[in-house]
Design a protein around this motif. Structure first.
Motif, PDB file in Angstrom:
ATOM      1  N   SER A 182      74.174  12.430  58.941  1.00  0.00           N
ATOM      2  CA  SER A 182      74.410  13.798  58.489  1.00  0.00           C
ATOM      3  C   SER A 182      75.902  13.922  58.217  1.00  0.00           C
ATOM      4  CB  SER A 182      73.943  14.822  59.527  1.00  0.00           C
ATOM      5  OG  SER A 182      74.618  14.641  60.765  1.00  0.00           O
ATOM      6  N   TYR A 183      76.289  14.947  57.474  1.00  0.00           N
ATOM      7  CA  TYR A 183      77.657  15.009  56.962  1.00  0.00           C
ATOM      8  C   TYR A 183      78.358  16.287  57.390  1.00  0.00           C
ATOM      9  CZ  TYR A 183      75.749  11.194  54.285  1.00  0.00           C
ATOM     10  OH  TYR A 183      75.144  10.016  53.943  1.00  0.00           O
ATOM     11  N   LYS A 184      79.612  16.144  57.768  1.00  0.00           N
ATOM     12  CA  LYS A 184      80.414  17.261  58.251  1.00  0.00           C
ATOM     13  C   LYS A 184      80.911  18.105  57.080  1.00  0.00           C
ATOM     14  CE  LYS A 184      83.034  16.585  61.838  1.00  0.00           C
ATOM     15  NZ  LYS A 184      84.068  16.116  62.804  1.00  0.00           N
ATOM     16  N   ASN A 185      81.089  19.400  57.344  1.00  0.00           N
ATOM     17  CA  ASN A 185      81.689  20.269  56.341  1.00  0.00           C
ATOM     18  C   ASN A 185      83.118  19.820  56.077  1.00  0.00           C
ATOM     19  OD1 ASN A 185      79.407  21.911  56.088  1.00  0.00           O
ATOM     20  ND2 ASN A 185      80.055  23.228  57.782  1.00  0.00           N
ATOM     21  N   TYR A 186      83.538  19.914  54.836  1.00  0.00           N
ATOM     22  CA  TYR A 186      84.864  19.438  54.430  1.00  0.00           C
ATOM     23  C   TYR A 186      85.846  20.599  54.457  1.00  0.00           C
ATOM     24  CZ  TYR A 186      87.545  15.577  52.414  1.00  0.00           C
ATOM     25  OH  TYR A 186      88.422  14.535  52.228  1.00  0.00           O
ATOM     26  N   ASP A 187      86.943  20.413  55.177  1.00  0.00           N
ATOM     27  CA  ASP A 187      87.990  21.431  55.272  1.00  0.00           C
ATOM     28  C   ASP A 187      89.043  21.164  54.193  1.00  0.00           C
ATOM     29  OD1 ASP A 187      90.005  23.194  55.919  1.00  0.00           O
ATOM     30  OD2 ASP A 187      90.046  22.715  58.063  1.00  0.00           O
ATOM     31  N   TRP A 188      89.080  22.023  53.174  1.00  0.00           N
ATOM     32  CA  TRP A 188      89.986  21.853  52.049  1.00  0.00           C
ATOM     33  C   TRP A 188      91.324  22.570  52.257  1.00  0.00           C
ATOM     34  CZ3 TRP A 188      89.376  18.308  48.426  1.00  0.00           C
ATOM     35  CH2 TRP A 188      88.099  17.801  48.175  1.00  0.00           C
ATOM     36  N   ASN A 189      91.561  23.133  53.432  1.00  0.00           N
ATOM     37  CA  ASN A 189      92.855  23.755  53.693  1.00  0.00           C
ATOM     38  C   ASN A 189      93.966  22.715  53.639  1.00  0.00           C
ATOM     39  OD1 ASN A 189      92.360  26.640  54.230  1.00  0.00           O
ATOM     40  ND2 ASN A 189      91.102  25.881  55.932  1.00  0.00           N
ATOM     41  N   LEU A 190      95.142  23.166  53.219  1.00  0.00           N
ATOM     42  CA  LEU A 190      96.275  22.269  53.014  1.00  0.00           C
ATOM     43  C   LEU A 190      96.694  21.556  54.286  1.00  0.00           C
ATOM     44  CD1 LEU A 190      98.238  21.489  50.659  1.00  0.00           C
ATOM     45  CD2 LEU A 190      99.813  23.181  51.601  1.00  0.00           C
ATOM     46  N   ASN A 191      96.976  20.279  54.192  1.00  0.00           N
ATOM     47  CA  ASN A 191      97.428  19.480  55.343  1.00  0.00           C
ATOM     48  C   ASN A 191      98.931  19.645  55.546  1.00  0.00           C
ATOM     49  OD1 ASN A 191      98.131  18.058  53.005  1.00  0.00           O
ATOM     50  ND2 ASN A 191      97.782  16.049  53.911  1.00  0.00           N
ATOM     51  N   ASP A 192      99.359  20.875  55.670  1.00  0.00           N
ATOM     52  CA  ASP A 192     100.777  21.230  55.775  1.00  0.00           C
ATOM     53  C   ASP A 192     101.236  21.133  57.229  1.00  0.00           C
ATOM     54  OD1 ASP A 192     103.253  22.068  54.937  1.00  0.00           O
ATOM     55  OD2 ASP A 192     102.646  24.108  54.444  1.00  0.00           O
ATOM     56  N   GLN A 193     102.466  20.721  57.426  1.00  0.00           N
ATOM     57  CA  GLN A 193     103.033  20.727  58.779  1.00  0.00           C
ATOM     58  C   GLN A 193     103.285  22.157  59.215  1.00  0.00           C
ATOM     59  OE1 GLN A 193     106.491  18.268  59.351  1.00  0.00           O
ATOM     60  NE2 GLN A 193     105.490  16.425  58.582  1.00  0.00           N
ATOM     61  N   LYS A 194     102.951  22.444  60.462  1.00  0.00           N
ATOM     62  CA  LYS A 194     103.160  23.796  61.004  1.00  0.00           C
ATOM     63  C   LYS A 194     104.591  23.948  61.480  1.00  0.00           C
ATOM     64  CE  LYS A 194      98.842  24.682  60.313  1.00  0.00           C
ATOM     65  NZ  LYS A 194      98.434  25.557  59.186  1.00  0.00           N
ATOM     66  N   ILE A 202      92.924  19.000  54.975  1.00  0.00           N
ATOM     67  CA  ILE A 202      92.747  18.700  56.399  1.00  0.00           C
ATOM     68  C   ILE A 202      91.712  17.595  56.614  1.00  0.00           C
ATOM     69  CG2 ILE A 202      91.966  19.631  58.618  1.00  0.00           C
ATOM     70  CD1 ILE A 202      94.704  20.647  57.802  1.00  0.00           C
ATOM     71  N   SER A 203      90.601  17.635  55.889  1.00  0.00           N
ATOM     72  CA  SER A 203      89.529  16.672  56.123  1.00  0.00           C
ATOM     73  C   SER A 203      89.733  15.335  55.427  1.00  0.00           C
ATOM     74  CB  SER A 203      88.184  17.267  55.692  1.00  0.00           C
ATOM     75  OG  SER A 203      87.744  18.241  56.620  1.00  0.00           O
ATOM     76  N   CYS A 204      90.785  15.222  54.622  1.00  0.00           N
ATOM     77  CA  CYS A 204      91.060  13.950  53.938  1.00  0.00           C
ATOM     78  C   CYS A 204      91.570  12.908  54.930  1.00  0.00           C
ATOM     79  CB  CYS A 204      92.141  14.144  52.875  1.00  0.00           C
ATOM     80  SG  CYS A 204      91.592  15.072  51.457  1.00  0.00           S
ATOM     81  N   PRO A 205      91.383  11.645  54.609  1.00  0.00           N
ATOM     82  CA  PRO A 205      92.114  10.622  55.360  1.00  0.00           C
ATOM     83  C   PRO A 205      93.597  10.947  55.291  1.00  0.00           C
ATOM     84  CG  PRO A 205      90.479   9.613  53.945  1.00  0.00           C
ATOM     85  CD  PRO A 205      90.524  11.059  53.566  1.00  0.00           C
ATOM     86  N   LYS A 206      94.309  10.711  56.382  1.00  0.00           N
ATOM     87  CA  LYS A 206      95.701  11.139  56.418  1.00  0.00           C
ATOM     88  C   LYS A 206      96.576  10.337  55.463  1.00  0.00           C
ATOM     89  CE  LYS A 206      97.803   8.401  60.141  1.00  0.00           C
ATOM     90  NZ  LYS A 206      98.357   8.457  61.511  1.00  0.00           N
ATOM     91  N   LEU A 207      97.651  10.958  55.051  1.00  0.00           N
ATOM     92  CA  LEU A 207      98.634  10.283  54.212  1.00  0.00           C
ATOM     93  C   LEU A 207      99.426   9.310  55.072  1.00  0.00           C
ATOM     94  CD1 LEU A 207     100.003  10.072  51.422  1.00  0.00           C
ATOM     95  CD2 LEU A 207     101.518  11.933  52.124  1.00  0.00           C
ATOM     96  N   LEU A 208      99.382   8.036  54.734  1.00  0.00           N
ATOM     97  CA  LEU A 208     100.109   7.025  55.494  1.00  0.00           C
ATOM     98  C   LEU A 208     101.610   7.264  55.360  1.00  0.00           C
ATOM     99  CD1 LEU A 208      99.644   4.391  57.155  1.00  0.00           C
ATOM    100  CD2 LEU A 208      99.961   3.131  55.017  1.00  0.00           C
TER     101      LEU A 208
END
Length: 267
Positions: A255-267, A176-182
């Motif tokens: 300061s740095y935001k917490n990283y959300d490692w949950n899958l960037n899956d379509q709902k 989720i927190s990654c730059p999006k997949l183009l």
């Protein structure tokens, strides 16, 4: 005594070999892959390379299974896994060399990283997070010629050595927190414009809370701080300000935001 010496020597070689493999997997070495550096700014062109790779297979899959906001339809990719495998096989057989331009190399390794990451998720789907996969970034799992590269090796051993910090906003770690997949393949013909687009989009997105004096930004700017330079010197704020609509005071503390490692899956 000679037997003990021989055993000790064999043990030393074994440890050294394992250490080299671990260093490579962690991305310290390039495993012989070409790492041309971007010099004096990147331009988009296909005219200066011995090889021009056709990434249309990957482009079609991305347009089909990636939404504008970057979420990925992994179930769809799973149905089209044969096409994904065919694309990765094609990349594997190309075997990059220094005869390729820096533009071709950047497009190749960014697409390879992203396609291999999708493949990794598809192989383990369904799952909550890429971090649930053992050795997601350290195991050699991506074939290039006769080498097996790790995702960490592609990122740290190859792409980060090419003097192009915008790659951090182009490669996607399926979270989720990654730059999006183009939703299109990177190509040498558009690489500079594509990297500019994803960098501006990420920096001005909700992945960062940018203000003049109290900026809270993605942990990506912490993890890879030394990559972000202005006039050859590390300057994270200066780099962000080149793309941000809101300018950060040069004397502000990030300061740095917490990283959300949950899958960037379509709902």
């Amino acid at each position: 005594m000679k037997t003990i010496f021989n055993l000790a020597f064999i043990l030393f070689l074994s440890i050294s070999f394992q250490s080299c493999n671990l260093l490579s997997a962690a991305g310290i070495t390039s495993q012989g892959q070409p790492t041309k550096k971007v010099e004096n700014g990147l331009t988009s062109t296909t005219a200066n390379s011995k090889v021009n790779i056709d990434h249309s297979q990957w482009d079609g899959l991305l347009k089909k299974y990636v939404k504008d906001e970057g979420n990925v339809n992994y179930k769809g990719f799973k149905k089209d896994e044969a096409k994904l495998d065919a694309y990765l096989k094609m990349l594997s057989e190309k075997n990059p060399s220094n005869d390729w331009s820096v533009q071709e190399l950047l497009a190749y390794y960014i697409n390879l990283y992203n396609a291999a990451t999708v493949k990794l998720i598809v192989e383990n789907y369904p799952l909550k997070s890429i971090k649930d996969i053992d050795g997601a970034w350290t195991k050699g799992r991506v074939a290039v010629g006769d080498k097996m590269l790790s995702l960490g090796g592609i990122e740290n051993g190859i792409l980060r050595k090419m003097n192009e910090p915008r790659i951090h906003f182009a490669i996607n770690c399926a979270s989720i927190s990654c730059p999006k997949l183009l939703d299109e393949a990177y190509t040498a013909a558009k690489i500079n414009e594509q990297l500019d687009h994803v960098t501006k989009e990420f920096i001005n997105s909700d992945k960062n809370d940018i203000s003049s004096n109290n900026p809270k930004v993605s942990s990506i700017f912490d993890w890879y701080a030394k990559d972000y330079k202005i006039n050859g010197k590390q300057d994270v704020i200066g780099f962000i300000n080149n793309y941000s609509k809101v300018k950060i005071n040069p004397n502000a503390t990030l300061s740095y935001k917490n990283y959300d490692w949950n899958l960037n899956d379509q709902k």
